[in-house]
Design a protein around this motif. Sequence first.
Motif, PDB file in Angstrom:
ATOM      1  N   ALA A  74       0.531  -1.259   0.074  1.00 48.06           N
ATOM      2  CA  ALA A  74       0.002  -0.009  -0.133  1.00 48.06           C
ATOM      3  C   ALA A  74       0.698   1.435  -0.507  1.00 48.06           C
ATOM      4  O   ALA A  74       2.156   1.275   1.026  1.00 48.06           O
ATOM      5  CB  ALA A  74      -0.930   0.418   1.502  1.00 48.06           C
ATOM      6  N   PHE A  75       0.874   2.310  -0.730  1.00 49.63           N
ATOM      7  CA  PHE A  75       0.903   3.544  -1.199  1.00 49.63           C
ATOM      8  C   PHE A  75       0.139   4.929  -0.201  1.00 49.63           C
ATOM      9  O   PHE A  75      -0.868   4.626  -0.881  1.00 49.63           O
ATOM     10  CB  PHE A  75       1.652   3.269  -1.882  1.00 49.63           C
ATOM     11  CG  PHE A  75       3.057   2.841  -2.617  1.00 49.63           C
ATOM     12  CD1 PHE A  75       3.796   3.097  -2.421  1.00 49.63           C
ATOM     13  CD2 PHE A  75       2.599   1.847  -3.342  1.00 49.63           C
ATOM     14  CE1 PHE A  75       4.834   1.587  -2.590  1.00 49.63           C
ATOM     15  CE2 PHE A  75       3.113   1.018  -3.992  1.00 49.63           C
ATOM     16  CZ  PHE A  75       4.451   0.556  -3.262  1.00 49.63           C
ATOM     17  N   ASP A  79      -3.292  12.813  -5.274  1.00 46.62           N
ATOM     18  CA  ASP A  79      -4.070  12.535  -5.878  1.00 46.62           C
ATOM     19  C   ASP A  79      -4.799  11.475  -5.903  1.00 46.62           C
ATOM     20  O   ASP A  79      -4.170  11.384  -7.409  1.00 46.62           O
ATOM     21  CB  ASP A  79      -3.689  13.663  -6.760  1.00 46.62           C
ATOM     22  CG  ASP A  79      -4.396  14.517  -7.986  1.00 46.62           C
ATOM     23  OD1 ASP A  79      -5.294  13.472  -7.968  1.00 46.62           O
ATOM     24  OD2 ASP A  79      -3.730  14.433  -8.955  1.00 46.62           O
ATOM     25  N   LEU A  80      -5.522  10.919  -6.197  1.00 51.94           N
ATOM     26  CA  LEU A  80      -6.446  10.228  -5.747  1.00 51.94           C
ATOM     27  C   LEU A  80      -7.041   9.861  -7.144  1.00 51.94           C
ATOM     28  O   LEU A  80      -6.688   8.851  -7.908  1.00 51.94           O
ATOM     29  CB  LEU A  80      -7.174   9.516  -4.882  1.00 51.94           C
ATOM     30  CG  LEU A  80      -8.100   8.304  -5.201  1.00 51.94           C
ATOM     31  CD1 LEU A  80      -6.982   7.187  -5.122  1.00 51.94           C
ATOM     32  CD2 LEU A  80      -9.051   8.064  -4.427  1.00 51.94           C
ATOM     33  N   ALA A 103      -9.337   5.344  -1.302  1.00 55.26           N
ATOM     34  CA  ALA A 103      -8.454   4.394  -2.106  1.00 55.26           C
ATOM     35  C   ALA A 103      -9.031   3.604  -3.371  1.00 55.26           C
ATOM     36  O   ALA A 103      -9.976   3.426  -3.447  1.00 55.26           O
ATOM     37  CB  ALA A 103      -8.327   3.729  -0.725  1.00 55.26           C
ATOM     38  N   LEU A 104      -7.653   3.145  -4.087  1.00 57.89           N
ATOM     39  CA  LEU A 104      -7.852   2.140  -5.463  1.00 57.89           C
ATOM     40  C   LEU A 104      -7.064   1.189  -5.269  1.00 57.89           C
ATOM     41  O   LEU A 104      -6.108   1.410  -4.375  1.00 57.89           O
ATOM     42  CB  LEU A 104      -8.267   3.429  -6.321  1.00 57.89           C
ATOM     43  CG  LEU A 104      -7.340   3.877  -6.724  1.00 57.89           C
ATOM     44  CD1 LEU A 104      -6.196   2.735  -7.735  1.00 57.89           C
ATOM     45  CD2 LEU A 104      -8.146   5.101  -7.799  1.00 57.89           C
ATOM     46  N   ALA A 118      -5.845   7.840  -0.273  1.00 55.35           N
ATOM     47  CA  ALA A 118      -5.772   9.229   0.041  1.00 55.35           C
ATOM     48  C   ALA A 118      -5.596   9.657   0.797  1.00 55.35           C
ATOM     49  O   ALA A 118      -5.661  10.678   1.726  1.00 55.35           O
ATOM     50  CB  ALA A 118      -5.904   9.908  -0.976  1.00 55.35           C
ATOM     51  N   GLU A 119      -5.896   9.044   1.858  1.00 60.09           N
ATOM     52  CA  GLU A 119      -6.122   8.955   3.265  1.00 60.09           C
ATOM     53  C   GLU A 119      -4.546   8.991   3.685  1.00 60.09           C
ATOM     54  O   GLU A 119      -3.408   8.961   3.746  1.00 60.09           O
ATOM     55  CB  GLU A 119      -6.202   7.573   3.972  1.00 60.09           C
ATOM     56  CG  GLU A 119      -7.782   6.978   3.584  1.00 60.09           C
ATOM     57  CD  GLU A 119      -8.493   6.262   4.149  1.00 60.09           C
ATOM     58  OE1 GLU A 119      -7.776   5.683   4.851  1.00 60.09           O
ATOM     59  OE2 GLU A 119      -9.158   6.134   4.804  1.00 60.09           O
TER      60      GLU A 119
END
Length: 119
Positions: A74-75, A79-80, A103-104, A118-119
């Motif tokens: 996870a990264f 900018d989602l 998130a995606l 993006a959290e």
Amino acid sequence: MSITDYRHTAILVSDLDRAEWFYGEVLGLTQVERPFRFPGTWYQVGAMQLHLIVSESPSRELASEKWGRNPHVAFGIDDLDGMLNRLEAAGCPIQRSASGRPALFTQDPDGNIVELSAE
């Protein structure tokens, strides 16, 4: 004795060129020098590294149809929507977080799951 930091995650890939395209070009990670002779590539991500190691059979079986419930890296991203557009333009598979959080998930060319949040 205690664990003091998190240094890297290593994942298996079958085709280093395809993997470098995905992690370097699509995700935009910064490649760093590696001291080993076996095939692979390292990327620096903040204070940690992602190590790609070439394997002839890195295939992954998914335990769940929800990608976040499978092994993944996870990264955090800033900018989602921009990343979503980049993944779509590159033809990468995408699954949004089932929880509704920003998130995606996507998969690299070998099926390794990558979460982008993006959290």
